[in-house]
Motif scaffolding. Structure first.
Motif, PDB file in Angstrom:
ATOM      1  N   THR A   1       7.349   8.586   3.871  1.00 40.20           N
ATOM      2  CA  THR A   1       6.205   7.673   3.963  1.00 40.20           C
ATOM      3  C   THR A   1       6.402   6.683   5.102  1.00 40.20           C
ATOM      4  OG1 THR A   1       6.098   7.820   1.583  1.00 40.20           O
ATOM      5  CG2 THR A   1       4.741   6.151   2.615  1.00 40.20           C
TER       6      THR A   1
ATOM      7  N   ILE B   1       8.090   7.064   7.778  1.00 35.73           N
ATOM      8  CA  ILE B   1       7.866   7.758   9.048  1.00 35.73           C
ATOM      9  C   ILE B   1       6.369   7.872   9.306  1.00 35.73           C
ATOM     10  CG2 ILE B   1       8.121   9.967  10.228  1.00 35.73           C
ATOM     11  CD1 ILE B   1      10.779  10.298   8.726  1.00 35.73           C
ATOM     12  N   GLY B   2       5.625   8.181   8.243  1.00 39.88           N
ATOM     13  CA  GLY B   2       4.175   8.275   8.368  1.00 39.88           C
ATOM     14  C   GLY B   2       3.564   6.959   8.794  1.00 39.88           C
ATOM     15  N   VAL B   3       4.017   5.864   8.203  1.00 37.04           N
ATOM     16  CA  VAL B   3       3.478   4.546   8.563  1.00 37.04           C
ATOM     17  C   VAL B   3       3.770   4.256  10.030  1.00 37.04           C
ATOM     18  CG1 VAL B   3       3.697   2.075   8.156  1.00 37.04           C
ATOM     19  CG2 VAL B   3       3.653   3.637   6.230  1.00 37.04           C
TER      20      VAL B   3
ATOM     21  N   PRO C   1       4.018   1.962  -4.373  1.00 29.12           N
ATOM     22  CA  PRO C   1       3.777   3.076  -5.305  1.00 29.12           C
ATOM     23  C   PRO C   1       4.957   4.044  -5.393  1.00 29.12           C
ATOM     24  CG  PRO C   1       1.943   2.835  -3.761  1.00 29.12           C
ATOM     25  CD  PRO C   1       3.017   1.926  -3.292  1.00 29.12           C
ATOM     26  N   LEU C   2       5.860   3.973  -4.442  1.00 34.78           N
ATOM     27  CA  LEU C   2       6.960   4.941  -4.415  1.00 34.78           C
ATOM     28  C   LEU C   2       8.287   4.331  -4.850  1.00 34.78           C
ATOM     29  CD1 LEU C   2       6.026   6.633  -1.069  1.00 34.78           C
ATOM     30  CD2 LEU C   2       6.008   7.704  -3.300  1.00 34.78           C
TER      31      LEU C   2
ATOM     32  N   VAL D   1       0.823  -1.211   0.000  1.00 35.97           N
ATOM     33  CA  VAL D   1       0.000   0.000   0.000  1.00 35.97           C
ATOM     34  C   VAL D   1       0.859   1.263   0.000  1.00 35.97           C
ATOM     35  CG1 VAL D   1      -1.690   1.344   1.305  1.00 35.97           C
ATOM     36  CG2 VAL D   1      -1.948  -1.131   1.096  1.00 35.97           C
ATOM     37  N   ALA D   2       1.853   1.278   0.878  1.00 38.60           N
ATOM     38  CA  ALA D   2       2.568   2.542   1.088  1.00 38.60           C
ATOM     39  C   ALA D   2       3.885   2.627   0.328  1.00 38.60           C
ATOM     40  CB  ALA D   2       2.820   2.754   2.579  1.00 38.60           C
TER      41      ALA D   2
ATOM     42  N   ALA E   1       1.479   6.196  12.169  1.00 38.15           N
ATOM     43  CA  ALA E   1       0.117   5.684  12.059  1.00 38.15           C
ATOM     44  C   ALA E   1      -0.052   4.435  12.914  1.00 38.15           C
ATOM     45  CB  ALA E   1      -0.212   5.378  10.599  1.00 38.15           C
TER      46      ALA E   1
ATOM     47  N   SER F   1      11.110  10.633  -0.430  1.00 35.68           N
ATOM     48  CA  SER F   1       9.662  10.431  -0.366  1.00 35.68           C
ATOM     49  C   SER F   1       9.340   9.131   0.357  1.00 35.68           C
ATOM     50  CB  SER F   1       9.058  10.375  -1.760  1.00 35.68           C
ATOM     51  OG  SER F   1       9.438  11.473  -2.515  1.00 35.68           O
TER      52      SER F   1
END
Lengths: 299, 609
Positions: free
Chosen positions: A105, A107-109, A93-94, A89-90, A112, A101
């Motif tokens: 991401t 860090i965001g995961v 795509p990158l 998912v995370a 979360a 980037s």
């Protein structure tokens, strides 16, 4: 330091070191294959220990041996699935995006996962049940040697040897090594790159799940933020050993675990400073880590 | 372009003044508004300063809150314990906080910025953690350690926070929009090309990192003097992430974005103060979703301009400045260095040049000699070591043997940016342009070592700065016009067709004012017509710019057509040297290209065409 105290501290160091090594393997394998510092890896550890807790307190009435085995298995499966889902998912795509980037991401995961755990289980720490027998095996002087550290070390070392065999002697292992060397070429040779990456995440997360049991029982509790500290330490271990190198992660794990345990004995408030200090020194003296290969950009 | 120079400043000043008056009237009767505005102020400074390191320089510092804490504690300890109890010392304390943060950034940056991307992130993260430990232990006599520093005078008011914020953002803007900013962005886009164009990459990385930390320190000072209490625990990893979210959300590389996101997210924080978890969850998801669907953030790299906005509606504002001719005449162009070639000395000469990578001898005993104004070819089969020779000549690789003499002086051991300054520049086999910059900016980056305005000029927008900028633009346009590319000046470099990109690289290499130009496969990927044009262009360059050219090329028609002499490299050694005719018929060269006992006997030129 008395010899007996030294030995006990040494064993504790090995115990912490093997947990770090288990987590560091996940970092290093993922980095080796997709060049991403998976910031969320430490939080997989947290998730694993919550799953075990949930199984043993909510699902099963009695903490029988069978219940414990199922709980640990459930944690492994949950973490593996979670790891693969996160990747798909995370991160997928990158894959061709700038590295910064993907790092953001990750860090965001990580955030979360921490916050979701906080929303479900609350931010307070909860006592972690004894999953592994922790009896006194023998005594050195008057100090008891417990079974938990010994079991932790043995299981970890066995897992690492198995991983080593897997990576070096099996077909999927060879595919992993090929993808980490050159993703494009591996694809052309008919390797399913995405599946290989998923497999890497799966292995890393299963090791983290096993590590989570050892870690949670060692500290005695679970809480949503419990993963970040061992996560960062394990990452440091991976960098220390040479990120991307499997033996390096193991070496780094044991060095950091041992260092931390001994510093903790003498001056506990400086533990983090010493570990981060070591990281900075290693990066400056040998940026590729102890067992890592230096890389050169082609001009 | 606005009609009069001072007009733009006036418009901005009025705009800011209006904003100030509106905000002040809102803050006047409300303590909570006042508090919120001060929070917005330091958040904007934090986001904008982090943007310098993150969006413009392209690094990922994860310990920005650490620098904020250094500034906060320095300023607070000064005002609480050392300086007289009057708000007159507040500005001094803020500056000291900024300087201390800058000092720490220097300590951590000098070693850490040698590392690439990810590692810098980790080192700064480590710094953020260590500094908290240090505040609570080593520095505790000053900081009062874990129990927190109390009784800090609350000097921060809306008015001074507003002024400081405007000053900080303006300073950052001035830095970004100058040759120093261009150099910084060039590093983000392609550090190797930046270095080879004369940008001292290591120096600029440190500089920008230190400046970024300086402003974070100032923001920390405001924070301390608003709250009145400091504990190290407030400056944790999550705080660093909060600011990173602002930068990412607003747009990495847009100060407008940082201002917007700094304000908007601070207001969100304020409104959701009781719902910390949900806010953080929203932040986390925001990071992920932004990266996947809009990695450049809301504003990307776009900057708001009040003048531009007004000019859209008021035609009177548009048009060239009235005194354009005088301005053009006063412009100071980048230097064009004059090279003295001593008699009987080759412009560039290598002796016994060699390099070894581990067990591989990639080049061995290479002896090249270029005379003034020559066009010389360097050919050889793939893997012969041609680009390796270029890399040694330009300082990208350090030779392990031998010497390189440029105008009689050894250049071994110099950094690529120093070699560019001395007078050797190059193009790259795999094009390395500063992709997101305009064609013009790509060239302007290469004036780096030929311009004399400094950072202070850029900050204060002095006459020297304005003249140098205008001169750089003029000269860049001139160079472009040699290649017939002046109409593309304001396009993004990566929007050009392939052949034009190769030309732009040549323009950039020429802009640095070299004596020797190294072209690495200039015709690669060009069709025969383009190649033919290129041959003409190369001759024109030699004559107009007075450069000596060494070129690597596989297109034999080009090599045989324009080179006066050719060196043939195989397995890292020179196997032949001579005029095109001599090379064409040299049996060793034919063997190197075609193998032994080959029935084809037409020579190299015929065989490859």
């Amino acid at each position: 330091m008395k010899p007996a105290t030294f030995l006990i501290t040494f064993i504790n160091g090995l115990q912490l070191g093997s947990v770090y090594a288990l987590i560091a393997l996940g970092y290093t394998m993922v980095y080796g294959i997709v060049k991403l510092i998976n910031f969320a890896h430490g939080d997989i550890l947290m998730v694993g220990s919550y799953v075990v807790l949930f199984m043993l307190t909510t699902v099963f009435a009695a903490q029988t041996l069978l219940a414990k085995i199922i709980a640990v298995a459930a944690a492994i499966i949950f973490c593996v699935v979670l790891g693969i889902v996160i990747d798909r998912v995370a991160y997928t795509p990158l894959r061709s995006a700038p590295r910064i980037s993907a790092l953001i991401t990750a860090i965001g995961v990580s955030l979360a996962l921490q916050i979701i755990a906080q929303l479900i289980f609350g931010s307070e720490q909860i006592k972690f049940p004894a999953v592994i027998i922790n009896e006194t095996i023998f005594k050195i002087g008057k100090k008891p040697v417990k079974s938990l550290p010994i079991i932790t070390c043995i299981v970890s070392v066995v897992l690492m040897l198995l991983l080593n065999l897997f990576v070096n002697k099996t077909k999927p292992g060879r595919a992993m090594r090929a993808v980490s060397e050159d993703m494009g070429a591996a694809k052309l040779m008919g390797i399913n790159v995405n599946n290989t990456i998923s497999l890497t995440f799966a292995i890393g997360c299963s090791l983290a799940a096993v590590g989570s049991v050892f870690y949670a029982q060692k500290v005695g509790y679970v809480k949503p933020l419990m993963g970040s500290l061992p996560g960062i330490k394990a990452f440091i271990a991976a960098v220390f050993g040479g990120i991307g190198s499997i033996p390096g992660a193991v070496l780094g794990g044991f060095v950091i675990g041992m260092l931390e345990t001994f510093v903790n004995y003498f001056a506990s408030e400086y533990v983090d400073a010493v570990v981060y200090g070591l990281l900075i020194v290693v990066l400056l003296v040998r940026p590729a880590g102890i067992l890592g290969k230096p890389m050169r950009e082609k001009v | 372009m606005v009609k009069r120079k001072g007009l733009s400043s006036l418009i901005n000043f009025i705009g800011i003044l209006v904003l100030f008056l509106v905000m002040r009237s809102a803050a006047a009767n409300s303590v909570s508004m006042n508090t919120l505005f001060i929070q917005i102020g330091y958040s904007i400074i934090m986001a904008a300063s982090l943007n310098l390191a993150c969006g413009y320089l392209g690094e990922l510092p994860l310990g920005h809150a650490g620098f904020m804490s250094v500034g906060a504690y320095t300023a607070a300890v000064l005002t609480t314990k050392f300086l007289p109890q009057t708000s007159a010392v507040y500005p001094l304390a803020l500056v000291c906080g900024g300087l201390m943060a800058a000092f720490f950034a220097f300590l951590i940056g000098v070693p850490a910025l040698r590392l690439k991307g990810d590692y810098l992130a980790i080192v700064t993260l480590g710094f953020g953690e260590i500094i908290r430990v240090l505040i609570n232990t080593v520095f505790s006599p000053l900081t009062d350690g874990g129990k927190g520093l109390f009784g800090i005078p609350t000097y921060a008011t809306f008015t001074d926070t507003f002024i400081v914020t405007v000053l900080c953002v303006a300073a950052l803007y001035m830095i970004v929009r100058s040759r120093h900013g261009r150099a910084t962005i060039a590093i983000r886009e392609n550090d190797i090309a930046a270095e080879s164009s004369g940008v001292n990459v290591a120096n600029y990385k440190i500089r920008m990192f230190v400046i970024s930390a300086f402003f974070a320190g100032i923001a920390g000072g405001i924070y301390a003097h608003q709250l009145g209490v400091l504990t190290a625990a407030k400056f944790d990893f999550n705080r660093s992430i909060d600011y990173l979210v602002m930068v990412v959300f607003g747009g990495m590389g847009s100060l407008t974005g940082s201002i917007f996101a700094g304000s908007a997210l601070t207001i969100v924080q304020y409104l959701m103060a009781s719902l910390v978890e949900y806010r953080q969850l929203a932040y986390a998801l925001l990071l992920i979703v932004m990266m996947i669907f809009r990695p450049k953030g809301i504003f990307g790299r776009w900057e708001f301009s009040l003048t531009r906005l007004l000019a859209r509606f008021i035609p009177a504002l548009r048009g060239e400045p009235k005194n354009i001719d005088r301005l053009n005449a006063e412009a100071v162009r980048p230097d064009i260095p004059v090279y003295e070639v001593p008699a009987d000395t080759p412009v560039l000469r290598t002796s016994h040049l060699g390099i070894r990578f581990g067990g591989l001898q990639a080049a061995d005993n290479v002896e090249l000699s270029l005379s003034e104004g020559e066009i010389v070819g360097l050919i050889g089969p793939n893997g012969a070591g041609k680009t390796t020779v270029f890399n040694m000549l330009t300082g990208v690789y350090q030779p392990t043997d031998g010497d390189i003499r440029f105008l009689g002086r050894s250049i071994v051991g110099m950094k690529p940016c120093e070699i560019a300054a001395v007078g050797i520049t190059r193009t790259f086999q795999n094009i390395r342009l500063f992709k997101s910059m305009t064609v013009l900016e790509n060239i302007e980056v290469a004036f780096q070592t030929r311009m004399h305005d400094n950072l202070a000029d850029a900050l204060l927008r002095t006459k020297r700065f304005r003249r140098a900028e205008r001169g750089a633009r003029q000269r860049a346009l001139e160079i472009l016009s040699v290649f017939g590319m002046q109409d593309m000046a304001d396009q993004r470099a990566d929007s050009l067709p392939y052949g034009m990109q190769r030309r732009l690289e040549i323009c950039r290499a020429l802009a640095a004012g070299p004596k020797v130009l190294l072209l690495d496969e200039p015709a690669a990927g060009m069709n025969p017509t383009e190649t033919h044009e290129l041959m003409e262009t190369i001759r024109v360059i030699r004559d107009r710019f007075g450069v000596t050219i060494l070129l690597i090329e596989h297109d034999m028609k080009l090599v045989m057509g324009i080179c006066e002499r050719i060196y043939v490299l195989n397995y890292g050694s020179v196997i032949a040297e001579g005029t095109p005719d001599e090379i064409r018929n040299n049996p060793e060269v034919i063997t190197a290209y075609l193998g032994k006992n080959n029935p084809v006997n037409e020579g190299v030129g015929g065989a490859t065409c």
